[in-house]
Scaffold this active site. Sequence first.
Site, PDB file in Angstrom:
ATOM      1  N   ASP A   1     -41.496  24.757  22.669  1.00 45.13           N
ATOM      2  CA  ASP A   1     -40.698  24.746  24.079  1.00 45.13           C
ATOM      3  C   ASP A   1     -41.563  24.387  25.175  1.00 45.13           C
ATOM      4  O   ASP A   1     -42.782  25.073  25.407  1.00 45.13           O
ATOM      5  CB  ASP A   1     -40.383  26.437  24.169  1.00 45.13           C
ATOM      6  CG  ASP A   1     -39.500  26.481  25.452  1.00 45.13           C
ATOM      7  OD1 ASP A   1     -39.360  25.607  26.282  1.00 45.13           O
ATOM      8  OD2 ASP A   1     -38.954  27.849  25.351  1.00 45.13           O
ATOM      9  N   LEU A   2     -41.519  23.292  26.006  1.00 43.57           N
ATOM     10  CA  LEU A   2     -42.353  22.802  26.872  1.00 43.57           C
ATOM     11  C   LEU A   2     -42.271  23.658  27.995  1.00 43.57           C
ATOM     12  O   LEU A   2     -41.124  24.235  28.463  1.00 43.57           O
ATOM     13  CB  LEU A   2     -41.907  21.272  27.322  1.00 43.57           C
ATOM     14  CG  LEU A   2     -42.243  20.220  26.405  1.00 43.57           C
ATOM     15  CD1 LEU A   2     -43.725  20.268  25.755  1.00 43.57           C
ATOM     16  CD2 LEU A   2     -41.171  19.354  25.995  1.00 43.57           C
TER      17      LEU A   2
ATOM     18  N   ARG B   1     -43.895  30.235  40.591  1.00 44.01           N
ATOM     19  CA  ARG B   1     -43.605  31.581  40.052  1.00 44.01           C
ATOM     20  C   ARG B   1     -44.452  32.605  40.435  1.00 44.01           C
ATOM     21  O   ARG B   1     -43.784  33.499  40.606  1.00 44.01           O
ATOM     22  CB  ARG B   1     -43.564  31.200  38.576  1.00 44.01           C
ATOM     23  CG  ARG B   1     -42.467  30.379  37.927  1.00 44.01           C
ATOM     24  CD  ARG B   1     -42.420  30.216  36.245  1.00 44.01           C
ATOM     25  NE  ARG B   1     -41.802  28.897  36.163  1.00 44.01           N
ATOM     26  CZ  ARG B   1     -41.224  28.959  34.774  1.00 44.01           C
ATOM     27  NH1 ARG B   1     -41.516  29.515  34.042  1.00 44.01           N
ATOM     28  NH2 ARG B   1     -40.679  27.694  34.478  1.00 44.01           N
TER      29      ARG B   1
ATOM     30  N   ASP C   1     -35.994  20.082  26.137  1.00 42.07           N
ATOM     31  CA  ASP C   1     -37.325  20.578  26.270  1.00 42.07           C
ATOM     32  C   ASP C   1     -37.584  21.292  25.032  1.00 42.07           C
ATOM     33  O   ASP C   1     -38.678  22.241  24.972  1.00 42.07           O
ATOM     34  CB  ASP C   1     -37.589  21.557  27.601  1.00 42.07           C
ATOM     35  CG  ASP C   1     -36.838  22.857  27.667  1.00 42.07           C
ATOM     36  OD1 ASP C   1     -35.770  22.978  26.966  1.00 42.07           O
ATOM     37  OD2 ASP C   1     -37.235  23.659  28.507  1.00 42.07           O
ATOM     38  N   GLU C   2     -36.877  21.453  24.061  1.00 43.36           N
ATOM     39  CA  GLU C   2     -37.242  22.272  23.058  1.00 43.36           C
ATOM     40  C   GLU C   2     -36.788  21.399  21.767  1.00 43.36           C
ATOM     41  O   GLU C   2     -36.023  20.726  21.585  1.00 43.36           O
ATOM     42  CB  GLU C   2     -36.266  23.554  22.896  1.00 43.36           C
ATOM     43  CG  GLU C   2     -36.495  24.544  23.948  1.00 43.36           C
ATOM     44  CD  GLU C   2     -35.774  25.872  23.905  1.00 43.36           C
ATOM     45  OE1 GLU C   2     -35.389  26.145  22.724  1.00 43.36           O
ATOM     46  OE2 GLU C   2     -35.497  26.464  25.007  1.00 43.36           O
TER      47      GLU C   2
END
Length: 746
Positions: free
Chosen positions: A57-58, A94, A149-150
Amino acid sequence: MQTSDDDDDDDIAEDETEWQSSLTELETHPAAAAAAGSHIDGPPPQETSRRVILHFDLDCFYAQVEMIRNPALRNVPLGIQQKYIIVTCNYVARDQGVTKLMSVADAKVKCPNLVLVKGEDLTHYRETSYKVTELLMSYCPLVERLGFDENFMDITGMVERRLTQTTDSHNASFEGHVYNHASGADKAGDHPRLVLGSHIAAELRAAINTKLGLTGCAGVATNKLLAKLVSGTFKPNQQTTLLPENIGDIMGRLGGLRRVPGVGHQTSKRLRALGLVSVQDLQLFPRAELVREFGSPTAQRLGNLSLGIDGSPVTPSGAPQSLSDEDSFKKMSTTKEVFQKTQDLLSSLVERMHKDGRQPQTFRLTIRRYSATNKWFSRESRQCPIPNYLGQKISSGSSDAVAQLVAMAVKLFHKMVDGGAAFHLTLINVCFANLQSRGPAASGKGAITSFFSHSASPGKSQSSSQDQASPPSVRGRRTDHGFGCDVDSSYLETVITQDNFHKVAAAESAAGAPRHLHGSPTTKGPVVSAAPPDLQRVMCSTGGPESDGRTSEGLEFGCRLPPNVDPDVFRLLPEDIQRELLSPAFTGVQQGPSKPAAGPSRVDTFDSPPPRLYAPQLTPRPSTHSPRLGDTRQAVSDAMNTADNQTSPGPSVAPGQATVEAQGPGARPPRLLSSECDFPMNVDPGVFSELPGDVQRDLMAEWKQQRPVLKTPSCIKQGRNSSAKDKKSAVKGNQRNNLYNYFKPN
DNA sequence: AAGCAATAG
DNA sequence: GGTTCTATTGCTT
């Protein structure tokens, strides 16, 4: 881009204190074995699973891509904006409270200095995404994409190989974290395969980082469900391994059923209606009642998922099965706008399709209309076949393909929206599907040869689907769970088309048309350089050293065959196909296009020629037919016909021939305008009015000349319907048109 | 084969 | 449970 689970998920590894989760290892495993072994015949699997599955998972993928494109963004709070939404953001943002899918307005409040990059154009993300998948595939072809992305990877074969070849497997410890264990050395001795899996995960993450500059998380476990769940335990750029004794923990700590991958909104609502809200609730719920609500296959799957059981295979994704382009907006209410928008969308889609090189057989137009009752969403679509000549134009990059497609699109649009009435659209999507690698569908559907001629795309061919966890008996009796030897018929398809792909690719490169891996026009240099050529093994076959193992039968074969190929089925195959299956491409060894497979291997490294996952063709193919004058206009009217005829399977019409459309029951009420008397009946005035003026004039002229319209009824289709519906009813439901059906005993 | 629902990121 | 822009699979006809 995506929904929750990253920020809004308050994370699995939160409450350390209460780990009296309802299931301990002692309970879980027998339960798991029993459930997994609930087959009708055959012994239950002895070990629940020897598989080793990775999930990658990027980290905040879109943001990473933008930061690579512009390194100045590295240290500022960065948000990727689509319309008025932040779809993802980097960790600097974030830290300041920005989350995925937050509105731009809210994000600016939280983080006034937030830097925004528009992310509506997915080109760079898509390209980078495929580079990651291809890089992973260069180590082992069993890679399944999940979004951009996975990736899942089945590294069972690699692990088994290292297990036999490695000398010091005992004193090794885990790379990265181990779920619920402070030290990676703790249980290493008990789980040699997972230890090796964690090493491979670390190596692959390192490769992704050094070759592509991307960071991400990895999860190592015994199935896809668990690998995915565990990969997010430690968040940016770390990895975690889940030991079987902690399956109960990780499932128990999930809390809401919604957190179980595969349980979406609707399913969780239905479960809630049964009084089930937590994973434990579902674990303890009587299977019989679940079956009553969902039916057997779904019930089994759901029940198993709640226990951490997931027998689903890692299915190589290959090249995409459809390409689409869409745009959303607040309001669109004129056909003029629709015309413009579909033209824009189609221009870029056709270009993408051209680079891909395959030929689309189906065109689909999707809209989303605003309505108070409907709330906002729900899409509707209409689709139609793409005539062969047009498909060729699209894949060869002919310049007038777009105009013809727009005509088709408008036609389809009017099947959904009455041009005379008011409408309010909020989205338009155009899609090419049913992508064929070679020529037109010769439709040798029943023939084995169709699997070689139909699709040269790597990975799946047309329809491989499976829920192999559920339908037990049909699959054939050697259901080696977790050993990669179950009868997975779709894998035969996969593997064969894969080989075909290699042949085609080889032929083309020999012909001097070197396609690049996933070439994009902009990205010339292959960022993914081929791994060192000395190590030509891709180690995913479950077998040991593969020195031509075709003398003996049964188990011998089982160990040498590619994963998921049933030896029983194998024996029934013709010799040449057997040879194919045992050839390097299938058993794991690949040969470079130009290299004669070099020297003695280092133990397990990574090389092999880059697999061609998604290889859009860079060099335009020579156009097969010279465009003659009048082609375009004829094509427009043909295109209209195609779109028209879609619902009424009347007599098919050879391309290039004009027809009069029989106004079927579903036909639009004709809006007759004064000038319409001159239109052929198959032409929608609405469409016509949207065409460029010169095209209109040309069309009119053409129609005048052709007035005696050829009808061309069913002359071509002779023995149409007939029997051919053989049904295969014995195997119905789950089985597709695949190799297994043809070679299965009985 | 067509259209939609559900799920996913 | 909705936002965006995709993509896949399975169900139903």
